[in-house]
Scaffold this motif. Structure first.
Motif, short mmCIF file in Angstrom:
data_model
loop_
_atom_site.label_atom_id
_atom_site.label_comp_id
_atom_site.label_asym_id
_atom_site.label_seq_id
_atom_site.Cartn_x
_atom_site.Cartn_y
_atom_site.Cartn_z
N LEU A 90 0.79 -1.23 0.00
CA LEU A 90 0.00 0.00 0.00
C LEU A 90 0.82 1.29 0.00
CD1 LEU A 90 -2.95 -1.06 2.32
CD2 LEU A 90 -2.77 -1.15 -0.18
N TYR A 91 2.03 1.23 -0.53
CA TYR A 91 2.82 2.44 -0.70
C TYR A 91 2.25 3.28 -1.84
CZ TYR A 91 6.41 1.27 2.69
OH TYR A 91 7.08 1.02 3.87
N PHE A 92 1.50 2.63 -2.71
CA PHE A 92 0.77 3.28 -3.79
C PHE A 92 -0.68 2.80 -3.71
CE2 PHE A 92 5.15 2.80 -5.18
CZ PHE A 92 5.48 4.12 -5.50
N VAL A 93 -1.60 3.54 -4.27
CA VAL A 93 -3.01 3.16 -4.24
C VAL A 93 -3.18 1.80 -4.92
CG1 VAL A 93 -5.33 3.74 -5.05
CG2 VAL A 93 -3.80 5.56 -4.29
N GLN A 94 -3.88 0.90 -4.23
CA GLN A 94 -4.13 -0.44 -4.76
C GLN A 94 -5.58 -0.83 -4.53
OE1 GLN A 94 -1.96 -1.73 -6.57
NE2 GLN A 94 0.01 -0.96 -5.88
N SER A 95 -6.12 -1.57 -5.46
CA SER A 95 -7.49 -2.07 -5.32
C SER A 95 -7.51 -3.34 -4.49
CB SER A 95 -8.09 -2.38 -6.71
OG SER A 95 -7.41 -3.48 -7.29
N PHE A 96 -8.69 -3.67 -3.99
CA PHE A 96 -8.84 -4.93 -3.26
C PHE A 96 -8.48 -6.10 -4.18
CE2 PHE A 96 -11.07 -8.72 -2.00
CZ PHE A 96 -10.70 -8.83 -0.68
N LYS A 145 -5.87 4.56 4.44
CA LYS A 145 -7.12 5.24 4.11
C LYS A 145 -7.79 4.50 2.98
CE LYS A 145 -4.50 8.90 1.86
NZ LYS A 145 -4.33 10.36 1.80
N CYS A 146 -9.09 4.69 2.89
CA CYS A 146 -9.92 4.02 1.89
C CYS A 146 -10.32 5.02 0.83
CB CYS A 146 -11.16 3.43 2.54
SG CYS A 146 -10.81 2.24 3.84
N LEU A 147 -10.42 4.53 -0.40
CA LEU A 147 -10.81 5.36 -1.53
C LEU A 147 -11.86 4.64 -2.36
CD1 LEU A 147 -7.40 5.33 -1.22
CD2 LEU A 147 -7.72 7.31 -2.67
N GLY A 185 -15.16 -3.35 1.66
CA GLY A 185 -13.76 -3.45 1.27
C GLY A 185 -13.48 -4.00 -0.12
N GLU A 186 -14.28 -4.95 -0.58
CA GLU A 186 -14.01 -5.56 -1.88
C GLU A 186 -14.23 -4.59 -3.04
OE1 GLU A 186 -15.18 -9.74 -2.45
OE2 GLU A 186 -15.90 -9.66 -0.38
N LYS A 187 -14.89 -3.46 -2.80
CA LYS A 187 -15.16 -2.48 -3.85
C LYS A 187 -14.22 -1.27 -3.78
CE LYS A 187 -19.30 -2.13 -2.26
NZ LYS A 187 -20.67 -1.71 -1.97
N LEU A 188 -13.32 -1.24 -2.79
CA LEU A 188 -12.53 -0.05 -2.53
C LEU A 188 -11.07 -0.16 -2.97
CD1 LEU A 188 -13.86 0.71 1.07
CD2 LEU A 188 -14.52 1.83 -1.07
N PHE A 189 -10.42 0.98 -2.89
CA PHE A 189 -8.97 1.09 -3.07
C PHE A 189 -8.38 1.49 -1.73
CE2 PHE A 189 -10.91 1.69 -7.13
CZ PHE A 189 -10.01 1.19 -8.06
N PHE A 190 -7.09 1.24 -1.55
CA PHE A 190 -6.46 1.51 -0.26
C PHE A 190 -5.09 2.13 -0.46
CE2 PHE A 190 -9.31 -2.06 0.00
CZ PHE A 190 -10.11 -1.73 1.08
N LEU A 191 -4.67 2.92 0.55
CA LEU A 191 -3.37 3.57 0.52
C LEU A 191 -2.89 3.75 1.94
CD1 LEU A 191 -1.16 5.09 -1.14
CD2 LEU A 191 -2.52 7.18 -0.77
#
Length: 83
Positions: free
Chosen positions: A12-18, A46-48, A65-71
């Motif tokens: 998660l150093y970069f935005v990643q999807s579930f 954080k969630c996006l 969570g399965e629909k989100l991105f994380f960072l």
């Protein structure tokens, strides 16, 4: 930080999807969601809703969570790098 949480933070150093996390990590859906939920509640990620749209509401990671991105947050990066 648990081993699962540490492994998730590695990604998660970069935005990643579930979906990316599921493909990359050798963990099941429940384990990933549990780790993400714990990290989120600690303020380490954080969630996006999209790669450039942060959620400014309290997220139920276990349900959404399965629909989100994380960072990782700055706090999360510091915690990850001091272990």
């Amino acid at each position: 930080m648990s081993e699962e949480e540490f492994d998730v933070m590695d990604e998660l150093y970069f935005v990643q999807s579930f979906d990316y996390l599921k493909e990359t990590l050798e963990l099941g859906t429940k384990e990933i969601l549990t780790a993400l939920d714990s990290l989120y509640k600690q303020g380490l990620i954080k969630c996006l809703t999209a790669p450039d749209e942060e959620c400014f509401y309290t997220v139920n990671v276990l349900e959404e969570g399965e629909k989100l991105f994380f960072l990782a947050t700055k706090k999360g990066l510091m915690a990850h790098n001091t272990i």
